[in-house]
Design an enzyme around this catalytic site. Structure first.
Site: not given
Length: 708
Positions: A583-585
């Protein structure tokens, strides 16, 4: 594709040839069918795929056995892979042995085989034979993209550029030339059109836009605009689209680009211009809807919505018409005109009952009824939604809350049935995980997720076959030659602005194959959006989304060894860490957000420095996967400890910061995690928590095996 050299023939020989072809036609058809079945039937993924994952020494014995097989397809594939492996390990003579006459039988790969053979000759120091092989490639397969590499090696760059401008080898050659001569306008134009993957791509766009605007045609501006759009630089994209050919899509992107870059007055002017120029198009209807949403007051919004509805109806844009009616309904409610709101509600549900807008309205009505504890009314609206809008994004959420409401009304058996149905119908959704968790299945809860230690089975993922592209592309992808497949796809993929669903799926899979996870995952996930709005895409995608191989592609496990190492060190569930990174990167190690968050776990530099102090770590780089995951897992452990191992709160804190979470805990009741999530006032954090947990649920289902 020319297979044999041309020969001169007389009229008599031509008549004889024509008669012979007619006489042999049935035989040729039969032989062609046999060859087609041989090469284009479903490939043996179960036996071939594991070998593509092994390093050459480990797979050599199996491939050598296959190279003697009677099955021609198995034999040819094995010989090709053995030749590739030998060349990579500086054994050109061995590579040449495996390649000998291979192009005669392995027809889809003939041009690739010649290219590989020329590389082997060059590696062996036999330059003359390498040159002869490149010449043969151009003579026999001059229209195949491999010819571009041959032309460059034969010092014929102008011809390569003229015939294959989009081939990565050509783009890279031009890019190299620009290092010494950055103002070569034809080369700059080529890079602007075909070099989106270059790291300094944006620099060349800026040079063209700022130094040479007078030398650019409308088609050049369109290419530049698309490049900016793909890089999400919306202000320069809008400016470039303004000088591109005046199509409805280009004019719409002028307005949308200005709106996304906070130029509201410019956006309004562009949308108005689009409506005036192209009134009977879908883009005009959408532009008019955006004009209505930009209106300064509800009363001023209504006449603009009336025009939008007319435009959507005239252009047969049913999804936009439904969105307009939903906007009208909400506006009438805002103005207190319940009679008009009821009339609009009826029109929307009767005329566009299967639309996304209708699903949103049904959910809004269900929620309102549930707040009044009108359980039967709420159940009726959710029932309609699940029946008429089963593929809407909101359907899993509605199904989950139906179970919640049934339980509150005392129907525990009905609640269980509703949640089991949800898990069956929406097995990949966040709400499927919540239903399974509340049914006490061994999938973890908000407070036990970090302690889970699932047994991971990484050998279960076989590749999903490509849905578009040439037979050569299909073979390269199947053989695990992902970089070669990517290069060929750059030449084959012509329809980048409006790709078909099959092309988009292929592009996503190939991007994932070379580690372009950000764009690859986007291409795959966007198919869900397209399927909800495009009937043709829905038909194509129906079987794809039921194929487990699609979900393995959508949820890959890059950097798994590092994730597993530092998750174990922090006593964190490794799949939960993987879900957060996704989700983050999207697994991009050097990605940087607009506020400076960096790397796989998107750490702010100040936070990373503070963490490093706690670890007595003096030297680190946030762009190094090992360092980033080491620091990020420490912080994820820290947020869990701060909130008594509650993953919901730990995730919310990771995204929004501990100060905001502390504020929410004071303002909202956190005793029911599901209701607490619904009260999170930050839309980004609200979506973030659910998406990370949905990621975890999919990783859990795909990669774990039951414990004995």
């Amino acid at each position: 594709m020319k297979l044999l050299p041309k020969r001169h023939s007389t009229a008599v020989s031509r008549r004889w040839r024509n008669w012979l072809l007619l006489a042999l036609a049935p035989v040729l058809v039969m032989v062609g069918a046999i060859v087609a079945r041989q090469y284009w039937s479903a490939p043996p993924l179960e036996t071939l795929y594991p070998l593509t994952l092994e390093v050459p020494p480990q797979r050599r014995a199996q491939l050598e056995e296959w190279a003697q097989a009677k099955d021609p397809l198995k034999r040819d594939r094995a010989r090709y892979l053995l030749a590739v492996d030998a060349l990579r390990h500086n054994a050109p003579q061995e590579s040449l042995r495996w390649l000998e006459n291979l192009e005669a039988t392995y027809r889809p790969m003939a041009a690739r085989i010649l290219l590989l053979r020329s590389d082997a000759y060059r590696q062996a120091g036999q330059g003359r034979k390498a040159t002869q092989t490149w010449q043969q490639l151009i003579r026999d397969y001059g229209k195949e993209p491999e010819a571009a590499v041959a032309l460059l090696n034969l010092q014929q760059p102008d011809r390569a550029i003229a015939q294959f401008p989009q081939h990565p080898a050509v783009v890279n050659y031009v890019h190299t030339q620009l290092q010494n001569s950055p103002d070569h306008v034809p080369y700059l134009k080529l890079v602007a059109r075909y070099g989106l993957y270059l790291k300094d791509y944006g620099t060349y766009l800026e040079i063209l836009r700022q130094r040479y605007p007078q030398e650019l045609t409308p088609a050049d501006w369109e290419a530049i605009a698309f490049g900016y759009w793909e890089k999400m630089q919306y202000a320069p994209a809008a400016a470039a689209y303004d000088r591109a050919p005046q199509t409805p899509l280009n004019r719409y992107r002028v307005g949308r680009g200005r709106q996304l870059s906070n130029d509201t007055s410019g956006a309004i002017a562009a949308y108005q211009d689009l409506v005036q120029r192209f009134p009977n198009t879908q883009e005009a209807a959408l532009a008019q809807l955006r004009l209505a949403r930009l209106a300064s007051s509800p009363a001023g919004r209504l006449p603009l919505l009336a025009i939008a509805l007319k435009l959507a109806t005239n252009s047969q844009s049913s999804a936009i018409a439904a969105d307009v009616l939903l906007e009208q309904y909400r506006t009438y409610r805002e103005l207190g005109n319940e009679t008009a709101a009821q009339r609009t509600q009826q029109q929307l549900l009767q005329t566009y009952g299967g639309s996304t807008a209708a699903a949103e309205l049904r959910w809004q009505l269900a929620e309102a009824a549930a707040q009044q504890r009108q359980w039967q009314t709420a159940q009726r609206w959710v029932g309609e939604l699940l029946k008429l809008n089963p593929n809407s994004e909101i359907a899993p959420r509605a199904a989950f809350w139906l179970g919640k409401w049934l339980g509150e009304a005392g129907g525990l058996q009905a609640q269980t049935a509703a949640w089991r149905s949800l898990i069956s119908q929406y097995p990949h959704s966040y709400y499927g995980w919540r239903a399974a968790s509340l049914l006490q299945q061994p999938v973890g809860t908000f407070t036990t997720l970090r302690q889970q230690h699932p047994r991971i089975d990484r050998d279960r993922a076989h590749p999903l076959p490509l849905s578009a592209g040439s037979p050569t592309l299909q073979e390269l992808y199947l053989l695990g030659q992902t970089q070669d497949a990517w290069q060929r796809w750059q030449w084959e993929f012509q329809n980048r602005v409006t790709p078909t669903a099959a092309e988009q799926l292929t592009d996503g899979l190939i991007r994932l194959g070379v580690g372009e996870y950000l764009d690859g995952i986007f291409m795959l996930e966007n198919l869900f959006v397209r399927a909800r709005n495009e009937p043709d895409t829905a038909t194509f995608f129906e079987s794809i989304q039921r194929d487990p191989r699609f979900w393995y592609a959508l949820y890959p496990l890059p950097y798994w060894d590092i994730v597993q190492k530092w998750s174990a060190a922090r006593k964190l569930n490794p799949l939960l860490v993987m879900a957060l990174i996704r989700q983050e990167s999207r697994f991009e190690p050097d990605i940087r957000s607009v506020v400076g968050a960096t790397g796989l776990m998107q750490l702010m530099p100040d936070t990373a420095t503070w963490i490093a102090d706690q670890l007595s770590l003096s030297d680190f780089s946030l762009e190094d996967p090992e360092d980033n995951i080491r620091l990020g897992t420490w912080y994820f452990d820290y947020t869990h400890n701060r909130y008594q191992q509650n993953t919901l709160l730990a995730l919310a804190s990771y995204n929004a910061g501990p100060g905001n979470v502390s504020d929410w805990l004071q303002r909202f009741d956190a005793s029911d995690g599901d209701r607490f999530i619904e009260t999170i006032p930050f839309p980004e954090t609200y979506g973030y928590v659910k998406r990370v947990l949905e990621n975890y649920w999919n990783y859990l289902q795909l990669y774990t095996t039951p414990r004995d």
